[in-house]
Write a protein that holds these residues in place. Structure first.
Motif, short mmCIF file in Angstrom:
data_model
loop_
_atom_site.label_atom_id
_atom_site.label_comp_id
_atom_site.label_asym_id
_atom_site.label_seq_id
_atom_site.Cartn_x
_atom_site.Cartn_y
_atom_site.Cartn_z
N VAL A 194 -4.93 9.75 62.21
CA VAL A 194 -4.93 10.85 61.25
C VAL A 194 -6.34 11.41 61.09
CG1 VAL A 194 -4.56 11.47 58.84
CG2 VAL A 194 -2.89 10.06 60.01
N ALA A 195 -7.32 10.54 61.00
CA ALA A 195 -8.69 10.99 60.77
C ALA A 195 -9.20 11.87 61.91
CB ALA A 195 -9.61 9.78 60.59
N GLY A 196 -8.71 11.66 63.11
CA GLY A 196 -9.19 12.45 64.23
C GLY A 196 -8.43 13.73 64.49
N LEU A 197 -7.42 14.05 63.68
CA LEU A 197 -6.61 15.24 63.92
C LEU A 197 -7.38 16.51 63.56
CD1 LEU A 197 -3.05 14.34 62.59
CD2 LEU A 197 -3.71 14.77 64.97
N PRO A 198 -7.34 17.54 64.41
CA PRO A 198 -7.86 18.85 63.99
C PRO A 198 -6.93 19.48 62.97
CG PRO A 198 -6.89 19.00 66.17
CD PRO A 198 -6.88 17.55 65.81
N LEU A 199 -7.49 20.23 62.04
CA LEU A 199 -6.68 20.78 60.95
C LEU A 199 -5.55 21.69 61.44
CD1 LEU A 199 -9.36 21.53 58.21
CD2 LEU A 199 -7.83 19.58 58.42
N PRO A 200 -5.71 22.53 62.48
CA PRO A 200 -4.58 23.36 62.90
C PRO A 200 -3.36 22.56 63.33
CG PRO A 200 -6.63 24.22 63.81
CD PRO A 200 -6.96 22.90 63.19
N ALA A 201 -3.55 21.33 63.82
CA ALA A 201 -2.41 20.51 64.25
C ALA A 201 -1.54 20.09 63.08
CB ALA A 201 -2.91 19.27 64.98
N MET A 202 -2.08 20.14 61.86
CA MET A 202 -1.30 19.74 60.69
C MET A 202 -0.41 20.85 60.18
SD MET A 202 -4.40 17.72 58.75
CE MET A 202 -3.39 17.26 57.35
N ARG A 203 -0.47 22.01 60.81
CA ARG A 203 0.37 23.17 60.44
C ARG A 203 0.23 23.51 58.95
NH1 ARG A 203 6.20 22.26 63.21
NH2 ARG A 203 5.82 20.06 62.78
N LEU A 204 -1.00 23.63 58.53
CA LEU A 204 -1.29 24.01 57.15
C LEU A 204 -1.06 25.51 56.96
CD1 LEU A 204 -4.63 22.03 56.76
CD2 LEU A 204 -2.47 21.48 55.62
N PRO A 205 -0.77 25.96 55.75
CA PRO A 205 -0.72 27.40 55.49
C PRO A 205 -2.05 28.06 55.83
CG PRO A 205 0.24 26.17 53.66
CD PRO A 205 -0.40 25.16 54.56
N VAL A 206 -1.99 29.28 56.30
CA VAL A 206 -3.21 29.98 56.75
C VAL A 206 -4.26 30.05 55.65
CG1 VAL A 206 -4.11 32.16 57.63
CG2 VAL A 206 -1.96 31.24 58.51
N PRO A 207 -3.93 30.41 54.38
CA PRO A 207 -4.98 30.45 53.34
C PRO A 207 -5.65 29.10 53.13
CG PRO A 207 -3.02 31.63 52.60
CD PRO A 207 -2.63 30.90 53.84
N VAL A 208 -4.86 28.01 53.20
CA VAL A 208 -5.45 26.68 53.02
C VAL A 208 -6.36 26.34 54.19
CG1 VAL A 208 -4.94 24.22 52.78
CG2 VAL A 208 -3.52 25.91 51.60
N LEU A 209 -5.91 26.66 55.40
CA LEU A 209 -6.72 26.37 56.58
C LEU A 209 -8.03 27.15 56.56
CD1 LEU A 209 -6.88 24.94 59.31
CD2 LEU A 209 -5.68 26.89 60.32
N VAL A 210 -7.97 28.42 56.18
CA VAL A 210 -9.19 29.23 56.11
C VAL A 210 -10.13 28.69 55.04
CG1 VAL A 210 -10.07 31.53 55.56
CG2 VAL A 210 -8.07 31.28 57.03
N GLY A 211 -9.58 28.31 53.89
CA GLY A 211 -10.42 27.78 52.81
C GLY A 211 -11.10 26.49 53.19
N LEU A 212 -10.39 25.60 53.88
CA LEU A 212 -11.01 24.34 54.30
C LEU A 212 -12.10 24.58 55.34
CD1 LEU A 212 -7.80 22.10 54.57
CD2 LEU A 212 -9.57 21.97 52.83
N ARG A 213 -11.87 25.53 56.22
CA ARG A 213 -12.89 25.80 57.25
C ARG A 213 -14.14 26.45 56.64
NH1 ARG A 213 -9.63 27.83 62.69
NH2 ARG A 213 -9.34 25.73 63.54
N ARG A 214 -13.97 27.20 55.60
CA ARG A 214 -15.14 27.78 54.93
C ARG A 214 -16.04 26.70 54.36
NH1 ARG A 214 -12.33 32.86 51.68
NH2 ARG A 214 -12.17 34.27 53.50
N LEU A 215 -15.43 25.57 54.02
CA LEU A 215 -16.22 24.45 53.50
C LEU A 215 -16.78 23.59 54.63
CD1 LEU A 215 -13.89 23.32 50.58
CD2 LEU A 215 -16.05 24.56 50.39
#
Length: 521
Positions: A194-215
């Protein structure tokens, strides 16, 4: 004096240098379970069969048309997923574009899910292009997890599907790893995976994915190092729940495509079965084996399914429902005979599964017991007769209903259903036969509320020798229209001895109409 203010911890981006691995809680509901996830990246292209020319599939996203799937031959010409359709056609004019067909993709995914039931009885769809197989305990039958994975991939390749597979202790984790290329996560190593998974593989909503990447958070391990409370406050509780399910702390729903059978018998065919005689011969060996399992467990089958796997990957099913539990092979074979006519072997069935999907306790009868010897034997013989009739005709019986309105006082129910008689249902005599459509008649009566003296029925005047009534029926206000008239019923006996049930619809002062509604025995 300075006041000290306590603030909640803030989300922070990871430092460039190597960070220690996150401290992860042990798995919960997924301990000991193993799941095989399949990702079909080219399903939009493969859903309608192999194409003659290089093909791409596009989807309308607002006013734009985006490429969502590319065949390998088209990818070799420079077409890639995510391009606009215009750019793809400019790069490779020879590539044939095709609009996305969601219905065909869903149907093909379900067909592949039925095909995968040959490996495990628990298969779930992972839309839009994935399958999930619960392989807990079945991997020894195929030589281990790796051998099972390879066999599934070879089978999909024979059916014309490219696939990526992953095995892990949770469905979400296995699905995410399969979309990243696939691997086998050893038992107990889910937290590291789990720790090594890239965030897009988790199929997160686009706003959540963008917000996490901004951090500056790029992997699941980066997110897991953040304090949970600020994470939930900023991105919502669904993100925290997703992380818990990835780690096995929270249970993940698994909706199997078919209910798991309680008992089953499987036959792999050396040669495909093409003729009806071959199918009957195989069934004649499988049914006794299934009934032995049922007898050892003291159960009888109520829902029996024959699942036939054809050589082209399609699956056909013949389902049989019984009124009372049974484990008589001859009786079950007779009932299945009519259902086997619908099977289409074509190039032959490679595998037959006989599944008892629903069972109930069934006490054993003495061997050689004949019908009529005991009430239990009589009940079993009657149940078998009703089952045989039910394969050809609708079978039902009448049961009382809580309603005083005559045409609603009875209803059709299953012949084996238990019946509860409402209190006061049979307080007054009623005719054994009600007319489907009441016949209008003419009546001669001395007084407005007096019984009729003569009735004009079917072209003749009939004298009434005796009468009793009236018995008034008020409309049921909770289901009838407001203007429905009341009814006054009379039991009358004609001069020839015929007894009838006639009614007056409406009050005497409102020009009522008379009807014949029933005939007494």
């Amino acid at each position: 004096m300075r006041r000290r203010v306590c603030r909640p911890p803030r989300l922070t981006a990871p430092a460039p240098e190597a960070l220690p691995p996150p401290t992860l809680p042990p798995s919960g509901d997924t301990v000991g379970r193993r799941f095989l996830a399949l990702h079909l990246p080219l399903l939009p292209v493969e859903a309608t069969g192999r194409a003659e020319a290089p093909t791409l599939v596009w989807r309308a996203e607002g006013s734009a048309r985006r490429v969502v799937a590319v065949e390998p031959r088209a990818a070799a010409l420079g077409v890639a997923v995510g391009q606009s359709l215009a750019d793809a056609q400019a790069i490779a004019p020879a590539v044939r574009p095709r609009p996305e067909d969601g219905g065909a993709e869903a149907a093909r995914l379900e067909a592949l899910g039925l095909w995968a039931l040959r490996f495990t009885p628990l298969v779930a769809l992972d839309p839009p292009d994935g399958l999930l197989l619960d392989i807990t305990g079945v991997e020894p039958l195929f030589g281990g997890e790796v051998a099972l994975r390879d066999r599934v991939l070879r089978g999909l390749a024979r059916l014309g599907h490219a696939a990526q597979a992953a095995i892990a202790g949770g469905t979400l984790l296995a699905s995410a790893i399969a979309r990243c290329g696939g691997t086998v996560v050893p038992p107990g190593q889910d937290a590291v995976a789990v720790a090594g998974l890239p965030l897009p593989a988790m199929r997160l909503p686009v706003p959540v994915l963008v917000g996490l990447r901004r951090l500056g958070l790029e992997r699941a391990g980066d997110v897991l190092r953040q304090p949970r409370a600020p994470l939930a406050r900023r991105f919502g509780a669904p993100l925290v729940l997703l992380l818990d399910r990835m780690l096995g702390e929270a249970a993940t729903p698994f909706r199997s495509l078919r209910p798991p059978p309680e008992f089953q018998v499987v036959r792999e065919m050396m040669e495909p079965l093409i003729t009806r005689g071959g199918i009957d011969a195989a069934l004649s060996r499988m049914l006794p084996a299934l009934c032995v399992q049922l007898g050892d467990a003291g159960r009888g089958v109520l829902r029996l399914v024959l699942r036939a796997h054809r050589g082209d990957g399609t699956v056909q099913e013949a389902m049989l429902g019984l009124g009372l539990p049974s484990r008589d092979p001859a009786h079950l074979h007779r009932l299945l005979e009519s259902r086997l006519e619908a099977l289409e072997p074509r190039f032959g069935f490679e595998r037959l599964d006989l599944l008892a999907e629903r069972t109930e306790p069934l006490a054993a009868l003495q061997s050689g017991m004949v019908a009529g010897a005991t009430p239990a034997a009589d009940a079993a013989a009657l149940a078998q007769l009703i089952d045989r009739l039910g394969q050809r005709l609708p079978v039902w019986r009448l049961a009382p209903r809580a309603s005083h309105w005559p045409e609603r006082a009875a209803m059709k129910v299953d012949p084996f259903a238990s019946i509860d008689t409402p209190q006061g249902w049979a307080a007054r005599p009623r005719p054994l036969r009600l007319l489907r459509q009441p016949e209008q008649i003419e009546v001669i009566a001395v007084l407005p509320d007096a019984p009729p003296r003569r009735i004009h029925w079917r072209g003749n005047w009939v004298n009434i020798r005796a009468a009793e009534g009236p018995e008034r029926f008020e409309p049921e206000w909770w289901r009838d229209r407001p203007d429905r008239p009341v009814r006054d019923y009379y039991r009358v006996e004609c001069a020839d001895g015929t007894r009838l049930w006639v009614c007056r619809a409406g009050l005497p002062e409102a020009s009522p109409r008379w009807f014949l509604h029933g005939v007494f025995a």
